[in-house]
Design an enzyme around this catalytic site. Sequence first.
Site, PDB file in Angstrom:
ATOM      1  N   GLU A  89       1.683   2.353   4.646  1.00 23.26           N
ATOM      2  CA  GLU A  89       2.687   1.665   3.831  1.00 23.26           C
ATOM      3  C   GLU A  89       3.738   0.971   4.687  1.00 23.26           C
ATOM      4  O   GLU A  89       4.200  -0.118   4.357  1.00 23.26           O
ATOM      5  CB  GLU A  89       3.348   2.634   2.845  1.00 23.26           C
ATOM      6  CG  GLU A  89       2.415   3.107   1.734  1.00 23.26           C
ATOM      7  CD  GLU A  89       1.884   1.970   0.860  1.00 23.26           C
ATOM      8  OE1 GLU A  89       2.473   0.871   0.886  1.00 23.26           O
ATOM      9  OE2 GLU A  89       0.883   2.185   0.169  1.00 23.26           O
ATOM     10  N   TYR A 144      10.455   0.819  -2.484  1.00 18.39           N
ATOM     11  CA  TYR A 144       9.015   0.624  -2.629  1.00 18.39           C
ATOM     12  C   TYR A 144       8.234   1.736  -1.928  1.00 18.39           C
ATOM     13  O   TYR A 144       7.349   2.370  -2.519  1.00 18.39           O
ATOM     14  CB  TYR A 144       8.550  -0.747  -2.088  1.00 18.39           C
ATOM     15  CG  TYR A 144       7.062  -0.714  -1.901  1.00 18.39           C
ATOM     16  CD1 TYR A 144       6.224  -0.846  -2.998  1.00 18.39           C
ATOM     17  CD2 TYR A 144       6.489  -0.406  -0.669  1.00 18.39           C
ATOM     18  CE1 TYR A 144       4.850  -0.708  -2.876  1.00 18.39           C
ATOM     19  CE2 TYR A 144       5.133  -0.272  -0.528  1.00 18.39           C
ATOM     20  CZ  TYR A 144       4.310  -0.420  -1.633  1.00 18.39           C
ATOM     21  OH  TYR A 144       2.971  -0.248  -1.500  1.00 18.39           O
ATOM     22  N   ASP A 153       6.205  -4.085  -5.733  1.00 15.47           N
ATOM     23  CA  ASP A 153       6.109  -4.969  -4.570  1.00 15.47           C
ATOM     24  C   ASP A 153       5.857  -6.389  -5.075  1.00 15.47           C
ATOM     25  O   ASP A 153       5.930  -6.648  -6.278  1.00 15.47           O
ATOM     26  CB  ASP A 153       4.976  -4.496  -3.653  1.00 15.47           C
ATOM     27  CG  ASP A 153       3.619  -4.734  -4.290  1.00 15.47           C
ATOM     28  OD1 ASP A 153       3.538  -4.721  -5.537  1.00 15.47           O
ATOM     29  OD2 ASP A 153       2.638  -4.945  -3.561  1.00 15.47           O
ATOM     30  N   CYS A 197      -5.096 -11.374  -9.732  1.00 14.53           N
ATOM     31  CA  CYS A 197      -3.859 -12.035 -10.145  1.00 14.53           C
ATOM     32  C   CYS A 197      -3.148 -12.581  -8.909  1.00 14.53           C
ATOM     33  O   CYS A 197      -1.999 -12.257  -8.621  1.00 14.53           O
ATOM     34  CB  CYS A 197      -2.967 -11.051 -10.903  1.00 14.53           C
ATOM     35  SG  CYS A 197      -1.642 -11.838 -11.858  1.00 14.53           S
TER      36      CYS A 197
END
Length: 352
Positions: free
Chosen positions: A49, A132, A150, A202
Site C-alpha cells: 500500500e 487511505y 483513493d 471504470c
Amino acid sequence: MRDMPDTIALPRILLDWYDIHAREMPWRVGPAQRKAGVQPDPYRIWMSEIMLQQTTVATVRDYFQRFVTRWPTVGDLAAAQDADVMAEWAGLGYYARARNLLKCARAVVDEHAGEFPADHAALLKLPGIGPYTAAAVSSIAFDLRHTVLDGNVERVMARLYDVHTPLPAVKPVLMERAEALTPAKRPGDYAQAVMDLGATICSPKSPACGICPWRDPCAARAMGTQNELPKKTPKKPKPVRHGTVYLAQRTDGAWLLETRPEKGLLGGMLGWPGSDWVDTSAPLPKGTPPVAADWQALAGEVRHTFTHFHLILTVQLAKVPNDTPGDFVPRTRFRPSDLPTVMRKAYDLAQG
DNA sequence: TAGGCGTGGTC
DNA sequence: TGACCAAGCCT
C-alpha cells in the site's frame, strides 16, 4: 436483486464479479484462498500500500519483490541501514515514503511488539499512514469494515451517482457514498474489488461500461456523462527551472556524491553536487564546483519533470586525482540504480 | 489548506 | 509531445 436496496445489492454484485475477475498480485490473497482460510500478511499489505501510493501496480511489482525478499519481516526492515533502504527505493519516487517506511517499521517494533495494529486509529498514528492506507490495511489485512477512498473509488462513485462537483472539494460527499456501500461481510475483498473495478473497467478514459457489473445502476452511464467524470479543478502550469550538476571522477573510478538533506526534494537520496535550481534561465545558475578541476561542460542537457516543475540541467564533468578530498563512492560500490532518476539521467549523459 | 513531493505509461 | 494520470501523505 429487484427491490433490494443499493446498499445490499451493489456490494453483492461487485463481490460476485471480484470472485471471478480479481487480479493476481504478489501481495494479494485472492478470494478463493481467503475463503479457504488464508490470511494476508499485514506486513506485505502495508508494504504494497505504501508503494502503491500514486504509483501503478506494474511499477510496484518488482520493487515489492525485492523489498520482501531482502527484508522478509517488519523486524528485518526495522534493523536495516537507512542508506540501503533509500538505495533500494531509488527510481520509485516520492522518497518521503521510503523514509517513513523505515520510521513506521521501527515504530511497529518499538511500540507494537513487532505486530501491525489492526485498529484504524492506531494505524493512522504511524508515519506515512494516512486515511487511505489506514483503511486499506485494516480492511484488506484484517477484514475490518473500513472504507478506502483513493482515485479509483472517487472516480467510480462520481460516475455511479453522476456527481458533477469537482474534486477535491467533493471528496467528503464521495466518501459518504462509498461508506454507505461498504458491506459488513468481506470488507477486505470489497475494498480491493472497487479499486480493481476502477483500475480495469471504470478507467479514466474510455471506460468499458458494456462489461461493467454496475452498468445498470450507474447514473453517469444512464446520462451519458461517464467520460466527463470526475470533474477536477484545473491545475496550475509547471514553471521551468535550470541548474548545473558536477560529476567528478577520480582516476581510480570513484565518483563524488552527496547524500541530500532529509527534508525536501529527493530528501535522503544520493545526488551529484551542484547549483540551486532556479526559475530564471538567464544567467544559467552554475553554483560552485565541489572541487577545483578542469571542468568540461557536456554537450546536451538533462530534462526531467517533477510533480510541480520542469527541470533543465547542465552537466559538468571532470577527472580528478586520487588524493582529492571529499565523499567519493568507490567504483566497485557505485551503482547508477541507487540514484534517483534525475541524477541517473545526468550520469547517463556523462557516459555518452 | 493548498502546495510540495517522482516517475513512467498513455494518448 | 505535452498533458494527464496512478491503491496519498505531510505540513
